[in-house]
Design a protein around this motif. Structure first.
Motif, PDB file in Angstrom:
ATOM      1  N   ASN A  10       0.878  -1.162   0.000  1.00 21.76           N
ATOM      2  CA  ASN A  10       0.000   0.000   0.000  1.00 21.76           C
ATOM      3  C   ASN A  10       0.922   1.220   0.000  1.00 21.76           C
ATOM      4  O   ASN A  10       1.688   1.406   0.933  1.00 21.76           O
ATOM      5  N   GLY A  31     -12.350  -2.136  -1.061  1.00 26.36           N
ATOM      6  CA  GLY A  31     -11.772  -3.435  -1.367  1.00 26.36           C
ATOM      7  C   GLY A  31     -12.530  -4.270  -2.381  1.00 26.36           C
ATOM      8  O   GLY A  31     -12.162  -5.406  -2.648  1.00 26.36           O
ATOM      9  N   ASP A  67      -2.846   3.562  -9.011  1.00 25.26           N
ATOM     10  CA  ASP A  67      -2.767   2.109  -9.143  1.00 25.26           C
ATOM     11  C   ASP A  67      -1.321   1.686  -8.903  1.00 25.26           C
ATOM     12  O   ASP A  67      -0.472   1.850  -9.783  1.00 25.26           O
ATOM     13  N   ASP A  69      -0.262  -1.281  -8.738  1.00 21.15           N
ATOM     14  CA  ASP A  69      -0.052  -2.597  -9.331  1.00 21.15           C
ATOM     15  C   ASP A  69       0.233  -2.569 -10.822  1.00 21.15           C
ATOM     16  O   ASP A  69       0.415  -3.620 -11.440  1.00 21.15           O
ATOM     17  N   ARG A 131      -5.228  -2.637  -7.667  1.00 18.83           N
ATOM     18  CA  ARG A 131      -5.899  -1.821  -6.646  1.00 18.83           C
ATOM     19  C   ARG A 131      -5.874  -0.364  -7.093  1.00 18.83           C
ATOM     20  O   ARG A 131      -4.865   0.121  -7.595  1.00 18.83           O
ATOM     21  N   TYR A 133      -6.460   3.296  -5.556  1.00 17.22           N
ATOM     22  CA  TYR A 133      -6.581   4.074  -4.328  1.00 17.22           C
ATOM     23  C   TYR A 133      -7.127   5.465  -4.643  1.00 17.22           C
ATOM     24  O   TYR A 133      -6.443   6.265  -5.282  1.00 17.22           O
ATOM     25  N   HIS A 170     -10.264   2.252  -1.482  1.00 19.78           N
ATOM     26  CA  HIS A 170      -9.712   1.577  -2.661  1.00 19.78           C
ATOM     27  C   HIS A 170     -10.655   0.518  -3.204  1.00 19.78           C
ATOM     28  O   HIS A 170     -11.339  -0.180  -2.466  1.00 19.78           O
ATOM     29  N   THR A 172     -10.915  -2.409  -6.665  1.00 18.74           N
ATOM     30  CA  THR A 172     -10.043  -3.307  -7.423  1.00 18.74           C
ATOM     31  C   THR A 172     -10.605  -3.504  -8.830  1.00 18.74           C
ATOM     32  O   THR A 172     -11.785  -3.242  -9.087  1.00 18.74           O
TER      33      THR A 172
END
Length: 175
Positions: A10, A31, A67, A69, A131, A133, A170, A172
């Motif tokens: 995070n 989530g 993001d 990821d 994810r 945020y 957040h 997904t």
């Protein structure tokens, strides 16, 4: 196609601690997978956001969507909205549209895709769950001190020194 890599931490856990305050959305559940509206290829619409309980001394807000990821060393910035006035405590869905009328002196900086607007989720097909945020940063100054040509990294750098608190939500998405 999956690009094998570890899950990024995070990113807000890596920053100096600040007070937290509340954020809610009619479009994003903590989530949970994003609605199609927040996906680039479907609706590409910024979500509705509301916040409350910002720290005393808050004089403006910055709203971001990040993001961590994305398959890059620096993640991917989907939205950077700067200098919202302190009396603004919500944004309607679509407030991140290019050219949208914003409260006070607020403006958007370029996202990592290029436009000065919100860019919906767009991870590589078959990649791991990403994810997103959505963060409202309470700022202790009327202006963050950047202009609309500032990169998300420069905005983040300024936030590191001027943020009094953060409200984090957040969602997904996996393509």
């Amino acid at each position: 196609m999956s690009i094998e890599r570890p899950v990024a931490p995070n990113p807000y856990d890596l920053l100096p601690a600040t007070e937290s305050f509340s954020i809610t959305s009619t479009d994003v559940a903590e989530g949970q997978p994003l609605n199609d509206d927040q996906v680039a290829a479907a609706g590409n619409t910024s979500p509705q956001l509301s916040w409350s309980g910002a720290p005393e001394g808050t004089r403006s807000y910055t709203v971001t969507c990040f993001d961590p990821d994305a398959p890059t060393p620096s993640g991917f910035w989907h939205w950077v909205l700067v200098d919202l006035p302190a009396d603004c405590t919500s944004l309607p869905a679509g407030a991140g549209a290019e050219g949208a009328t914003l409260p006070g002196a607020a403006f958007m900086c370029r996202n990592d895709g290029g436009p000065k607007a919100f860019m919906g989720a767009a991870p590589p097909e078959g990649d791991m769950v990403h994810r997103y945020y959505f963060v409202v940063h309470a700022v202790g100054e009327d202006s963050l001190g950047v202009d609309s040509d500032a990169s998300p990294a420069v905005v983040s750098f300024n936030l590191a020194f001027k943020t009094l608190g953060r409200a984090i939500l957040h969602g997904t998405y996996q393509h």
